[in-house]
Design a protein around this motif. Structure first.
Motif, PDB file in Angstrom:
ATOM      1  N   ALA A   4       0.832  -1.203   0.000  1.00  0.00           N
ATOM      2  CA  ALA A   4       0.000   0.000   0.000  1.00  0.00           C
ATOM      3  C   ALA A   4       0.868   1.255   0.000  1.00  0.00           C
ATOM      4  N   VAL A   5       1.949   1.241   0.789  1.00  0.00           N
ATOM      5  CA  VAL A   5       2.896   2.359   0.802  1.00  0.00           C
ATOM      6  C   VAL A   5       3.448   2.582  -0.602  1.00  0.00           C
ATOM      7  N   SER A   6       3.804   1.506  -1.280  1.00  0.00           N
ATOM      8  CA  SER A   6       4.415   1.605  -2.601  1.00  0.00           C
ATOM      9  C   SER A   6       3.435   2.122  -3.642  1.00  0.00           C
ATOM     10  N   VAL A   7       2.173   1.700  -3.549  1.00  0.00           N
ATOM     11  CA  VAL A   7       1.156   2.188  -4.493  1.00  0.00           C
ATOM     12  C   VAL A   7       0.989   3.696  -4.348  1.00  0.00           C
ATOM     13  N   ARG A   8       0.829   4.144  -3.113  1.00  0.00           N
ATOM     14  CA  ARG A   8       0.628   5.587  -2.902  1.00  0.00           C
ATOM     15  C   ARG A   8       1.867   6.377  -3.339  1.00  0.00           C
ATOM     16  N   LEU A   9       3.037   5.865  -3.042  1.00  0.00           N
ATOM     17  CA  LEU A   9       4.266   6.553  -3.433  1.00  0.00           C
ATOM     18  C   LEU A   9       4.366   6.639  -4.960  1.00  0.00           C
ATOM     19  N   ALA A  10       4.083   5.526  -5.652  1.00  0.00           N
ATOM     20  CA  ALA A  10       4.192   5.512  -7.110  1.00  0.00           C
ATOM     21  C   ALA A  10       3.192   6.456  -7.756  1.00  0.00           C
ATOM     22  N   ALA A  11       2.018   6.606  -7.127  1.00  0.00           N
ATOM     23  CA  ALA A  11       1.003   7.513  -7.669  1.00  0.00           C
ATOM     24  C   ALA A  11       1.388   8.968  -7.454  1.00  0.00           C
ATOM     25  N   LEU A  12       1.920   9.273  -6.261  1.00  0.00           N
ATOM     26  CA  LEU A  12       2.236  10.660  -5.921  1.00  0.00           C
ATOM     27  C   LEU A  12       3.573  11.122  -6.489  1.00  0.00           C
ATOM     28  N   ARG A  13       4.540  10.185  -6.589  1.00  0.00           N
ATOM     29  CA  ARG A  13       5.885  10.555  -7.039  1.00  0.00           C
ATOM     30  C   ARG A  13       6.359   9.582  -8.129  1.00  0.00           C
TER      31      ARG A  13
END
Length: 307
Positions: free
Chosen positions: A120-129
């Motif tokens: 979940a951390v990685s999904v949000r990071l990939a979407a935002l940055r």
């Protein structure tokens, strides 16, 4: 060595297997198993799940060592990382810490790997940055699933306010560290009997270490609340909507014996991610990178070869 990084050394004076990287509001323990130079390899970052640590990635990192210059982080409050200074154990708090690591070290863009909470951390990071991510490998990612599997309710219960204090007052019911570890292994492994005696001994040793860490239960409960809260977010912060924003090529890995994240989520995930490949492992549980590292590594190599 930059001012943002400090090598941790034990009493013997020998270098330990990790260093700390200072990020805004936290200091992350960063593990680099091979300890060597990049050697022309592209950088990779591995993010563990709830209650886990960087050690969860050792087997997969070993098998990808010739391809990826990998480092694994302990999220704030887990492994050898101290809790965040502001106490923020939300999903976005963990994302900020990982972004802080990438910015402090200048390693991005990376091949990003995440399991469970780390997924979940990685999904949000990939979407935002998206500028920080070359590819995405998600192993049983903790994306909203309603209703959750009944076997995942124990994780949700960790989010109940006041539960950590209650658990501290309860007797251990006579369970030894070996018995407690066995219960955890049954929860996350598809076939816990497949573990070698050495791997089982390491799991018991890590359990003993963690129960002696004063903040361990609070970090676990706070991060569980963070996942539950993230599941209820709407609009641009909704995790499934953020999955749709990910442009990086993505490998999705699910186990048919997973007791925490249902493989039924794979269909929605394949639709949500724009450039997705799927690996389903019939005998795997929640931690395929530990149970079947060779199969996962093979799929990662195929992902990276296709670009």
């Amino acid at each position: 060595m930059s001012s943002a990084e400090q090598q941790i050394r034990p009493a013997t004076g020998e270098p330990a297997a990790f260093r700390t990287v200072e990020v805004p509001g936290a200091a992350l323990a960063v593990h680099r198993p091979d300890g060597g130079a990049a050697g022309g390899r592209e950088p990779g970052l591995f993010v563990h799940g709830l209650g886990g640590s960087a050690a969860n990635w050792t087997a997969l990192m070993d098998r990808l060592a010739g391809l990826v210059d990998g480092e694994a982080v302990d999220l704030p409050g887990f492994g050898y990382s101290a809790p965040p200074a502001d106490g923020d154990l939300s999903l976005s708090g963990h994302v900020r810490a990982v972004i802080g690591y990438l910015e402090a070290t200048g390693r991005g863009p990376v091949h990003l790997f995440g399991n469970s909470l780390g997924g979940a951390v990685s999904v949000r990071l990939a979407a935002l940055r998206p500028d920080l991510v070359r590819s995405l490998t998600l192993i049983s990612p903790a994306l909203p699933e309603l209703p959750p599997q009944r076997t995942a309710w124990s994780t949700g219960l960790l989010a109940v306010p006041g539960l950590p204090g209650l658990l501290r007052r309860l007797p251990s019911n006579g369970r030894s560290p070996e018995e407690a570890t066995e219960g955890l292994l049954r929860l996350v492994y598809g076939d816990p009997q497949s573990l070698s005696p050495e791997a089982r001994a390491e799991a018991v040793a890590e359990y003993r270490r963690r129960i002696g860490v004063p903040h361990a239960l609070d970090a676990l409960a706070g991060s569980a609340r963070g996942i539950v809260s993230a599941y209820t977010e709407r609009g641009d912060q909704a995790l499934w909507r953020q999955a749709e924003q990910v442009k990086a090529p993505t490998l999705l890995v699910y186990g048919l014996r997973d007791k925490l994240v249902s493989y039924r989520s794979a269909r929605r995930a394949c639709t949500a991610f724009g450039d997705a490949r799927l690996l389903v492992l019939p005998d795997s549980g929640h931690v395929a990178m530990m149970e079947h590292p060779e199969q996962v590594a093979r799929a990662v190599r195929e992902l990276l070869a296709r670009g």
